[in-house]
Design a protein around this motif. Structure first.
Motif, PDB file in Angstrom:
ATOM      1  N   ARG A   4      -2.930   7.890  11.606  1.00 16.66           N
ATOM      2  CA  ARG A   4      -2.265   8.089  10.529  1.00 16.66           C
ATOM      3  C   ARG A   4      -0.862   7.822  10.468  1.00 16.66           C
ATOM      4  NH1 ARG A   4      -4.401  12.270   6.887  1.00 16.66           N
ATOM      5  NH2 ARG A   4      -6.134  10.611   6.544  1.00 16.66           N
ATOM      6  N   THR A   5      -0.057   7.152   9.342  1.00 17.28           N
ATOM      7  CA  THR A   5       1.248   7.033   9.534  1.00 17.28           C
ATOM      8  C   THR A   5       1.735   8.373   8.960  1.00 17.28           C
ATOM      9  OG1 THR A   5       1.148   5.075   8.908  1.00 17.28           O
ATOM     10  CG2 THR A   5       3.419   6.070   8.536  1.00 17.28           C
ATOM     11  N   ARG A   6       2.679   9.140   9.740  1.00 12.95           N
ATOM     12  CA  ARG A   6       2.927  10.585   9.541  1.00 12.95           C
ATOM     13  C   ARG A   6       4.261  10.530   8.901  1.00 12.95           C
ATOM     14  NH1 ARG A   6       5.088  14.817  10.650  1.00 12.95           N
ATOM     15  NH2 ARG A   6       3.975  16.983  11.021  1.00 12.95           N
ATOM     16  N   PRO A  63      -3.612  11.211   2.020  1.00 13.12           N
ATOM     17  CA  PRO A  63      -3.377  12.672   2.198  1.00 13.12           C
ATOM     18  C   PRO A  63      -2.995  13.729   0.991  1.00 13.12           C
ATOM     19  CG  PRO A  63      -2.400  11.194   3.817  1.00 13.12           C
ATOM     20  CD  PRO A  63      -3.065  10.387   2.729  1.00 13.12           C
ATOM     21  N   ILE A  64      -3.344  14.703   1.031  1.00 12.77           N
ATOM     22  CA  ILE A  64      -2.647  15.302  -0.126  1.00 12.77           C
ATOM     23  C   ILE A  64      -1.397  15.682  -0.002  1.00 12.77           C
ATOM     24  CG2 ILE A  64      -4.919  16.853  -0.580  1.00 12.77           C
ATOM     25  CD1 ILE A  64      -3.745  19.140   1.068  1.00 12.77           C
ATOM     26  N   TYR A  65      -0.694  15.549  -1.244  1.00  9.72           N
ATOM     27  CA  TYR A  65       0.742  15.649  -1.195  1.00  9.72           C
ATOM     28  C   TYR A  65       1.402  16.803  -0.567  1.00  9.72           C
ATOM     29  CZ  TYR A  65       5.145  14.391  -3.754  1.00  9.72           C
ATOM     30  OH  TYR A  65       6.442  14.173  -3.935  1.00  9.72           O
ATOM     31  N   LEU A 114       0.401  18.114   2.397  1.00  8.47           N
ATOM     32  CA  LEU A 114      -0.154  18.402   3.594  1.00  8.47           C
ATOM     33  C   LEU A 114       0.908  18.919   4.616  1.00  8.47           C
ATOM     34  CD1 LEU A 114      -2.675  18.461   5.426  1.00  8.47           C
ATOM     35  CD2 LEU A 114      -2.437  15.878   5.666  1.00  8.47           C
ATOM     36  N   ASP A 115       2.067  18.172   4.742  1.00  5.80           N
ATOM     37  CA  ASP A 115       3.041  18.421   5.691  1.00  5.80           C
ATOM     38  C   ASP A 115       3.624  19.628   5.587  1.00  5.80           C
ATOM     39  OD1 ASP A 115       4.334  17.141   7.901  1.00  5.80           O
ATOM     40  OD2 ASP A 115       6.225  17.112   6.679  1.00  5.80           O
ATOM     41  N   GLU A 174     -12.403  11.294  -0.418  1.00  2.99           N
ATOM     42  CA  GLU A 174     -12.047  12.167   0.981  1.00  2.99           C
ATOM     43  C   GLU A 174     -12.249  13.766   0.550  1.00  2.99           C
ATOM     44  OE1 GLU A 174     -10.767  14.717   3.599  1.00  2.99           O
ATOM     45  OE2 GLU A 174      -9.555  14.101   1.855  1.00  2.99           O
ATOM     46  N   ARG A 175     -11.360  13.973  -0.721  1.00  2.15           N
ATOM     47  CA  ARG A 175     -11.330  15.309  -1.087  1.00  2.15           C
ATOM     48  C   ARG A 175     -12.779  15.774  -1.929  1.00  2.15           C
ATOM     49  NH1 ARG A 175      -8.430  18.708   1.347  1.00  2.15           N
ATOM     50  NH2 ARG A 175      -9.215  17.226   2.857  1.00  2.15           N
TER      51      ARG A 175
END
Lengths: 166, 756
Positions: free
Chosen positions: B3-5, B203-205, B207-208, B658-659
């Motif tokens: 995944r692009t991170r 990805p959930i907003y 996540l990071d 996915e969620r």
């Protein structure tokens, strides 16, 4: 009384009672909010940090007991959020609410430091002290296995670091 | 998966916050922008040059702001609703910034609850995106002198294929902002084939931020000059202070004050419970001071609450006729016919929500205005509750919503925000209230304890010809009307009256049960005990008939069809707040999830006996259809292992598959956890559990080895996702234990039966 603490490589001096748990020193005094309060009695693992690399529950660790141990919190696990476990957590979309995940990652990091290639049983044993009410446990197992693979290969993380979203 | 991170987003976000947008981090909000931000104009979306709705705005630099007015407690809603708007806008996701709304009626309902965020706001967010896209297209078409219909859009650009002209969205914003806002009926929405974000994984907003410890939950909120409060509450609901000695507490280093909180006036609603607050310079000092309080209490009448005798009271209640809540045919005649009957009574104890983040709130009350930062599912309820507690206008209460460390219904009830507001007013400075885990377990709005009785008259092939269903539980209504003993339409409509089976004679009754603790909705609500009882009973009927539970279920459901609600005695069916024309009760969809789940789980070749077995259950709840198949291994020592759970859901159109999978996985774990060892009990009106050592919730060692989730592809209107995955898991587990051991579990938790 004053205590000098080494947190994520930085030295802090705090003037707090000897019995004040490290959790509240981190959160209320040093304003490091990544370490979470969950139970106050070492039952849930939300407050897991490392003392000289060993996992500890900050909620039952009096500040006086820390001594000169190096304290690592989620904020200091890696400089830029690219610890193999953080990457694996991202690849597997592990978090739901996310509240327990700092503690989960810190427990997992301590596991991998000692047991680089854990079995499911190793993972369950090491992670049994960390509760996730959302129920992300299957993905936690998967992410730990994935990160262990990364570490075993000795490769860099299998992700591209980009500025994609902003 | 690679995944692009993104490593930079969090810093960008902070920059945006610093310009005064809505807050997740209270500490970075400049004072000048607080309170004043209440009216329209409070968000970056509002302040954007083009913002036809409250949900979305776009600026000449192309930057898009999308406002999420629903709370993020782990479902991914903060990401999923913006995906809907971004898709209809044809936005480049990297140009999108998500903002969290404060409590404000202009967004519509904000109670993030009932699994209805997508269901109720899917159309609104499609409109929010499509209206802007339409205006941008019109602006481009006018500039180019072409028909709007000849233009298309893609990734933040309007394109005129015939001439090869393209214009970035940002360059069109100023012209578009001068155009009339299109009416919803004039908009052309994307077809399914044109979707770029809806139905895809993202990805959930947050996540990071979550993974690096930077995400801000309510317990993390901080404002300048804030003090910390920990509150000793009356141990029995409705108790009051008889005497208080706070001298020792005041001597604790760091303690600044001790204040009493008023008792509530019945009904308790979301009012503060009362008690004594210790105010200190940090959380630890407040906790230490609290330990030194010397308080004696007048407990009041709820001190008579004892779980053991109350259990018997519920069993007695369902042994007698209750209020009829659904009827068809003639059950009494069938019962009097002398045919064989089968009956059983089921019991589910109280549960606590036990969100990992305990209740917490920061309040800053001054000059007749209140500003609150809290992890709440319903910021408008905070406005109502704080306004009532302080006697100030609702409009003078601003509630900022942080991330929630779990919700499950607990954080729809903002008593903790009321506590913080009262203390801030009394002390004249900002106050943070943090509940301990002990507070959280003992003073929850508990999931109702319930007894459910089923009795069937058995006909050919073991099929029931008549069915009597009775349920008794202290109702949620008791939180809103003192003394209420009967369930609301919504409680009996969750798995009691809406049994889908093709049985000609049916009657459902609700039997009275008084509440002695606060009762509130918990993920899946009354479905938990009703579906456990009904799906266990169907399994019992199948076993008594010597029939395969799957084949028996399908036979009882009858052919695929839309249930004739009127003929079923459900003319006034409570359908999760939506019309039964739009969301009919579809037996075909119920059959389908069951059949797919059985096939994926390997039902036909399943292990049976010698400690191994498989169980199934199915339910429609929150307008979605879910079947669960659970596989168990039961050791000779009673240890229950769950190698695999299969979850199949038909929730209609799915925005973020996915969620959805994540919700169904989590529901499997939570269901197993609720069944195993979890129980809240009372003695002398006091809750006997206090923390995770005695209120036992699922750990990784309890989790299934594998959870297989399958989503049925569907064009139907979107249904619920957060809750429907839970109810069938519990009876599927106990039915599996029956298949494995021959032991029928009618009362939870399993630990009562030497199983765990």
């Amino acid at each position: 009384m004053p205590y000098t603490l080494n947190v994520n490589g930085q030295t802090h001096t705090v003037d707090v009672p000897a019995d004040m748990p490290l959790l509240w020193v981190l959160r209320d005094v040093l304003d490091l909010k990544g370490t979470k309060f969950g139970c106050g009695m070492a039952q849930c693992g939300a407050c897991t940090i490392h003392l000289d690399g060993e996992p500890a529950r900050a909620c039952v660790t009096p500040v006086a007991a820390v001594g000169s141990a190096r304290i690592t919190t989620i904020e200091g696990l890696s400089p830029d959020g690219t610890h193999p476990l953080q990457v694996a957590w991202m690849n597997n979309d592990v978090p739901q609410c996310g509240y327990c995940q700092a503690g989960q990652i810190m427990s997992a990091a301590a596991l991998l430091a000692k047991t680089p290639q854990p079995t499911d049983a190793d993972i369950d044993a090491a992670m049994a002290g960390n509760i996730c009410r959302c129920g992300t446990y299957m993905r936690i197992r998967q992410a730990i296995h994935e990160a262990a693979g990364t570490i075993r290969a000795g490769d860099s993380a299998p992700v591209q670091i980009t500025e994609a979203r902003d | 998966m690679i995944r692009t991170r993104n490593v930079s987003r969090r810093f960008v976000l902070k920059g945006i916050f610093a310009t005064g947008a809505l807050v997740v981090a209270a500490r970075v909000v400049p004072g000048a922008f607080r309170l004043a931000a209440q009216a329209a104009g409070q968000t970056n979306a509002d302040r954007s040059l083009l913002h036809p709705t409250v949900y979305l705005g776009i600026n000449p630099d192309g930057r898009v702001f999308i406002v999420t007015h629903r709370s993020e407690m782990g479902t991914g809603i903060r990401t999923a609703l913006p995906m809907v708007a971004a898709d209809e806008l044809d936005a480049d996701w990297s140009q999108v910034t998500i903002e969290q709304a404060i409590g404000d009626e202009r967004y519509g309902d904000q109670n993030t609850d009932g699994s209805k965020s997508i269901r109720d706001f899917y159309d609104a967010f499609r409109y929010a995106g499509a209206s802007v896209r339409s205006m941008l297209v019109s602006a481009a078409a006018a500039q180019w002198g072409v028909a709007p219909e000849s233009c298309t859009t893609a990734a933040h650009e309007v394109i005129h294929e015939a001439s090869g002209r393209r214009a970035g969205y940002g360059s069109l914003v100023e012209a578009a902002s001068k155009l009339p806002v299109p009416r919803p009926e004039d908009l052309r929405f994307k077809t399914r084939q044109q979707w770029k974000y809806i139905g895809t994984d993202r990805p959930i907003y947050d996540l990071d931020d979550i993974l690096t410890g930077r995400a801000i939950y309510g317990i993390d909120a901080r404002v300048d000059g804030m003090v910390y409060a920990s509150i000793e509450r009356p141990p029995v609901l409705g108790g009051t202070i008889r005497s208080l000695d706070d001298a020792a507490a005041r001597r604790v280093a760091g303690v600044e004050d001790v204040r009493t909180l008023p008792s509530f006036t019945p009904p308790h609603l979301f009012q503060a419970l009362g008690g004594v607050a210790v105010i200190a310079r940090n959380t630890w000092a407040a906790l230490q001071g609290r330990r030194q309080l010397q308080i004696t209490w007048d407990d009041g009448p709820n001190a008579a609450y004892e779980t053991e005798s109350y259990r018997q009271q519920l069993f007695d209640a369902v042994s007698r006729p209750g209020k009829v809540v659904c009827t068809r045919g003639d059950v009494d005649a069938a019962l009097a016919s002398g045919s064989r009957t089968i009956e059983a009574t089921y019991y589910v104890p109280h549960h606590a929500h036990a969100t990992m983040e305990p209740p917490a709130a920061v309040a800053d009350v001054r000059d007749g205005r209140a500003e609150i930062w809290a992890p709440v599912q319903n910021p408008q309820a905070v406005q109502d509750t704080v306004s009532a507690a302080l006697g100030i206008p609702r409009g003078n209460v601003v509630c900022h919503v942080t991330l929630l460390g779990g919700g499950f219904g607990r954080k729809s009830k903002p008593d903790f925000a009321a506590e913080a507001a009262i203390l801030s007013r009394d002390l004249g400075r900002p106050v943070k209230v943090v509940w301990t885990r002990e507070d959280d377990i003992r003073f929850d709005y508990f999931h109702a304890v319930a007894a459910v009785h089923h009795k069937a008259v058995i006909g050919d092939g073991g099929r029931p010809t008549a069915w009597l269903a009775r349920s008794a539980f202290p109702p949620i209504a008791s939180t809103f009307t003192a003394g209420a003993e009967y369930g609301g339409d919504f409680e009996v409509g969750m798995g009691l009256t809406d049994l889908p089976y093709d049985v000609p004679n049916f009657r459902a009754e609700n039997c009275p049960a008084p509440a002695h603790v606060r009762i509130g909705w918990f993920r899946s609500v009354a479905n938990i005990y009703h579906v456990f009882a009904a799906q266990s009973f169907v399994d019992e009927l199948a076993a008594a008939a010597g029939r395969d539970p799957l084949e028996f279920q399908l036979d009882l459901l009858g052919p695929p069809r839309l249930l004739d609600l009127k003929a079923a005695g459900l003319a006034d069916f409570w359908n999760y707040g939506v019309s039964s024309e739009t969301y009919p009760y579809d037996i075909g969809r119920l059959r389908r999830v069951l059949e797919v789940a059985a096939e994926r789980a390997g039902w036909s070749g399943r292990p049976q006996g010698n400690g191994r077995g498989m169980g199934l259950a199915v339910a429609r709840s929150f307008t979605a259809y879910v079947a669960s198949v659970v596989e168990v291994e039961v050791g000779t020592d009673g240890a229950v292992r769950v190698p695999r759970v299969t979850q199949v859901i038909d929730a209609g159109t799915v925005v973020h598959p996915e969620r959805v999978r994540a919700q169904l996985e989590g529901a499997a774990v939570m269901g197993i956890g609720l069944a195993r060892s979890a129980e809240i009990t009372a003695a002398g009106g006091r809750i006997q559990q206090s923390n995770f050592h005695d209120f036992v919730i699922a750990r990784i060692t309890d989790a299934p080895t594998q959870v297989d989730v399958h989503i049925i592809e569907s064009d139907e209107k979107p249904g619920g996702v957060g809750e429907p995955g839970l109810p069938p898991v519990i009876p599927a587990l106990t039915n599996a234990i029956y298949a494995a051991t021959g032991r029928r579990i009618r009362e939870l938790p399993l630990s009562k039966h030497g199983l765990a």
